[in-house]
Design an enzyme around this catalytic site. Sequence first.
Site, short mmCIF file in Angstrom:
data_model
loop_
_atom_site.label_atom_id
_atom_site.label_comp_id
_atom_site.label_asym_id
_atom_site.label_seq_id
_atom_site.Cartn_x
_atom_site.Cartn_y
_atom_site.Cartn_z
CB ALA A 50 5.44 10.78 16.21
CG ASN A 52 -5.37 -2.58 5.47
OD1 ASN A 52 -4.66 -3.52 5.14
ND2 ASN A 52 -6.67 -2.57 5.27
CB VAL A 109 3.48 2.22 4.51
CG1 VAL A 109 4.77 1.85 5.22
CG2 VAL A 109 2.85 3.44 5.16
CB ALA A 169 3.94 13.14 5.46
CB CYS A 206 -1.98 8.40 9.95
SG CYS A 206 -1.34 7.26 8.72
N GLY A 237 0.81 -1.22 0.00
CA GLY A 237 0.00 0.00 0.00
C GLY A 237 0.84 1.26 0.00
CE LYS A 272 -4.36 3.90 10.95
NZ LYS A 272 -3.19 3.34 11.64
CB SER A 298 1.23 -2.12 10.56
OG SER A 298 1.10 -2.80 9.35
N1 LIG Z 1 -0.40 5.95 4.69
C1 LIG Z 1 0.59 6.51 5.35
O1 LIG Z 1 1.03 7.60 5.00
C2 LIG Z 1 1.22 5.83 6.53
C3 LIG Z 1 2.40 6.35 7.07
C4 LIG Z 1 2.99 5.72 8.17
C5 LIG Z 1 2.41 4.58 8.71
N2 LIG Z 1 1.27 4.08 8.18
C6 LIG Z 1 0.74 2.82 8.73
O2 LIG Z 1 1.19 1.75 7.87
C7 LIG Z 1 0.21 0.71 7.77
C8 LIG Z 1 -0.16 0.51 6.31
O3 LIG Z 1 -0.76 1.71 5.83
P1 LIG Z 1 -1.05 1.95 4.29
O4 LIG Z 1 -1.53 3.35 4.17
O5 LIG Z 1 0.12 1.48 3.50
O6 LIG Z 1 -2.27 0.93 4.05
P2 LIG Z 1 -2.90 0.49 2.65
O7 LIG Z 1 -4.32 0.20 2.93
O8 LIG Z 1 -2.54 1.48 1.60
O9 LIG Z 1 -2.13 -0.86 2.29
C9 LIG Z 1 -2.22 -2.02 3.04
C10 LIG Z 1 -2.10 -3.22 2.10
O10 LIG Z 1 -2.00 -4.41 2.91
C11 LIG Z 1 -2.64 -5.46 2.19
N3 LIG Z 1 -2.92 -6.57 3.11
C12 LIG Z 1 -3.89 -6.66 4.06
N4 LIG Z 1 -3.81 -7.83 4.69
C13 LIG Z 1 -2.78 -8.52 4.13
C14 LIG Z 1 -2.20 -9.80 4.36
N5 LIG Z 1 -2.69 -10.61 5.31
N6 LIG Z 1 -1.14 -10.16 3.62
C15 LIG Z 1 -0.65 -9.35 2.65
N7 LIG Z 1 -1.15 -8.13 2.39
C16 LIG Z 1 -2.21 -7.72 3.12
C17 LIG Z 1 -3.86 -4.78 1.61
O11 LIG Z 1 -4.40 -5.54 0.52
C18 LIG Z 1 -3.30 -3.42 1.18
O12 LIG Z 1 -2.89 -3.42 -0.16
C19 LIG Z 1 -0.94 1.17 8.67
O13 LIG Z 1 -0.78 0.60 9.93
C20 LIG Z 1 -0.76 2.68 8.74
O14 LIG Z 1 -1.29 3.21 9.93
C21 LIG Z 1 0.66 4.67 7.09
O1 LIG Z 2 0.05 22.58 9.59
C1 LIG Z 2 -0.66 21.66 9.17
C2 LIG Z 2 -0.16 20.39 8.80
C3 LIG Z 2 -1.05 19.42 8.35
N1 LIG Z 2 -2.37 19.68 8.25
C4 LIG Z 2 -3.30 18.63 7.80
O2 LIG Z 2 -3.07 17.46 8.57
C5 LIG Z 2 -3.33 16.28 7.80
C6 LIG Z 2 -2.14 15.34 7.84
O3 LIG Z 2 -1.06 15.94 7.13
P1 LIG Z 2 0.40 15.26 7.08
O4 LIG Z 2 0.83 14.94 8.44
O5 LIG Z 2 1.27 16.16 6.29
O6 LIG Z 2 0.12 13.95 6.19
P2 LIG Z 2 0.03 12.39 6.53
O7 LIG Z 2 0.38 11.69 5.28
O8 LIG Z 2 -1.25 12.09 7.20
O9 LIG Z 2 1.24 12.11 7.56
C7 LIG Z 2 1.07 11.95 8.96
O10 LIG Z 2 0.65 10.63 9.25
C8 LIG Z 2 1.58 9.62 8.77
C9 LIG Z 2 0.93 8.29 9.03
O11 LIG Z 2 1.12 7.82 10.32
C10 LIG Z 2 2.91 9.80 9.49
O12 LIG Z 2 3.81 8.81 9.07
C11 LIG Z 2 3.44 11.20 9.20
O13 LIG Z 2 4.66 11.40 9.91
C12 LIG Z 2 2.41 12.23 9.62
O14 LIG Z 2 2.85 13.54 9.26
C13 LIG Z 2 -3.65 16.79 6.37
O15 LIG Z 2 -5.05 16.84 6.19
C14 LIG Z 2 -3.06 18.19 6.35
O16 LIG Z 2 -3.71 19.04 5.44
C15 LIG Z 2 -2.88 20.92 8.61
O17 LIG Z 2 -4.07 21.17 8.52
N2 LIG Z 2 -1.99 21.88 9.05
#
Ligand SMILES: NC(=O)c1ccc[n+]([C@@H]2O[C@H](COP(=O)([O-])OP(=O)(O)OC[C@H]3O[C@@H](n4cnc5c(N)ncnc54)[C@H](O)[C@@H]3O)[C@@H](O)[C@H]2O)c1
Ligand SMILES: O=c1ccn([C@@H]2O[C@H](COP(=O)(O)OP(=O)(O)O[C@H]3O[C@H](CO)[C@@H](O)[C@H](O)[C@H]3O)[C@@H](O)[C@H]2O)c(=O)[nH]1
Length: 479
Positions: A225, A92, A17, A166, A278, A15, A281, A132
């Site tokens: 964080a 996820n 990440v 991010a 994020c 996904g 949640k 995750s």
């Molecule tokens: N999106 C972000 O910016 C971000 C940043 C930092 C941390 N995270 C965390 O990272 C984790 C993943 O987030 P994401 O945004 O990449 O999610 P996502 O929904 O984009 O991707 C998750 C993927 O995992 C797959 N999956 C689910 N169960 C599975 C299994 N049993 N085996 C193999 N694949 C499987 C799904 O099909 C999906 O493609 C979450 O815990 C999230 O909170 C997300």
């Molecule tokens: O000054 C600010 C900064 C952000 N936002 C909003 O806050 C939300 C989150 O923004 P941002 O944090 O930049 O994006 P994410 O991709 O959600 O990233 C956050 O969430 C990720 C998932 O956990 C972490 O890995 C990152 O460090 C953390 O910044 C968005 O709607 C932004 O528009 C504001 O309104 N004002």
Amino acid sequence: MSDQWDLKILCMGAGYVGGPTMAVIAKMCPKVRVVVGDISQKQIDAWNTDVLPIYEPGLLDCVKESRGRNLFFSTDLDKEIDEADVIFISVNTPTKTQGIGAGAAANIKNCELCARHIAKIATSSKIVVEKSTVPVRTAEAIARILAANEKSDVTFQVLSNPEFLAEGTAMTDLMNPDRVLIGGPQTPAGLAAIETVAKVYATWIPRAQILTTNLWSSELSKLVANAFLAQRVSSINSISALCEATGADVSEISRAVGMDDRIGKRFLQPSVGFGGSCFQKDILNLVYLCETYGLQPCADYWRQVIQMNDFQKKRFSEKIVSSMFNTVTGKKITVLGYAFKADTGDVRETPAMFIVRDLLQENAKIHVYDPQVTREEMWLEMNYTCGVNHETNPRLDEHVVTATDPYEACKGSHAICIMTEWAEFKTYDYQKIYDAMEKPAFLFDGRLHLDHKALREIGFEVHAIGKPDPVKFPGSTIA
Ligand SMILES: NC(=O)c1ccc[n+]([C@@H]2O[C@H](COP(=O)([O-])OP(=O)(O)OC[C@H]3O[C@@H](n4cnc5c(N)ncnc54)[C@H](O)[C@@H]3O)[C@@H](O)[C@H]2O)c1
Ligand SMILES: O=c1ccn([C@@H]2O[C@H](COP(=O)(O)OP(=O)(O)O[C@H]3O[C@H](CO)[C@@H](O)[C@H](O)[C@H]3O)[C@@H](O)[C@H]2O)c(=O)[nH]1
């Protein structure tokens, strides 16, 4: 470690990440074989084309550099689990929607399924890394599932390596992270496993920025964080409401406060509210943990960050309706931007959705333009998060039009709402847009993104988060 590779990595979850993180590891470590696996064939097929399943600036070039060399995308998880030395779990972990802790606790079902899958298949020892975001002490559950299934000569070390990227800036965040955090058991085998993973990152990240901790500090640091970042956004948003009531200007306050080094400038940008998959949640996850450990005042403290965010979104919808003579029924309202922030197509928890939901309840005719969001994604998220289903309520399809041209979206409109800070919105010909709108032409800037003085000179009635109304507070802004 085997054949021509220094190390073999599998990431379960392709996904937002898993994909970018592994693409960067593959790029920076050509002697490491990296496989990104997923249970979704559709997702993997897209990673194997040039139309990737997610939009992230710089990602396609990075993927193309290594794909087929040392970066592979596959659904053959059985084979890849068995071959890997290190397995990242990057699936996820959404908020639970039913059962115990519904609406707050994180659902770690997918992490557990990965652990069970690894336990069933592995015929050699593995380092299993939680990527995750999970509740503190999840590693204990994963380790117990793995240990309960250990075969002779097969052992598992469980580490935590949360991701801080991010969306929209993922590639630069991964190339130059503020820090990489690796938590693990403080035992000889645990420390050796930490070193194996640290070595991978050390290929391009200075050692001083690779922090190692115990497992629980690592898991909890990730939640903390995000809670701190979201708290800053809610703090400045709370002040934006006070600014609108008093004639103070929230941008001036943000600047004045942020210039104090102890406070810092970043994450003080007022907005219609934070969105994304994020922040909400992970704070709910923290709230639930506090409650579980009997720390109700701590839970209440963090829950307030979300309540302030809900207030900000509601306030924005109410401002639109009250400014437009207390009715938007039948009026065309244009929503510019639907993604939760610029440079991503992600709509999870996007504030725009809540504004559209509220305006639908007022029977407005909504036209949405976003350069990256598809109609399908918009409805999917609207249904998942707000329970608004266009399939069971076809009237909705008439009330929400998705446009491919911003000028078409604005034509004949009574109001424009800026919901995402896309750079292209600054480049439009607003005189042309104004001329084609109903009058008075309202513009609600939920991102403080446009030049309000220039818009007012054209004739727009501008309302912006935390900005003084020039009629109500003459002299508070340069005329
Ligand atoms: N999106 C972000 O910016 C971000 C940043 C930092 C941390 N995270 C965390 O990272 C984790 C993943 O987030 P994401 O945004 O990449 O999610 P996502 O929904 O984009 O991707 C998750 C993927 O995992 C797959 N999956 C689910 N169960 C599975 C299994 N049993 N085996 C193999 N694949 C499987 C799904 O099909 C999906 O493609 C979450 O815990 C999230 O909170 C997300
Ligand atoms: O000054 C600010 C900064 C952000 N936002 C909003 O806050 C939300 C989150 O923004 P941002 O944090 O930049 O994006 P994410 O991709 O959600 O990233 C956050 O969430 C990720 C998932 O956990 C972490 O890995 C990152 O460090 C953390 O910044 C968005 O709607 C932004 O528009 C504001 O309104 N004002």
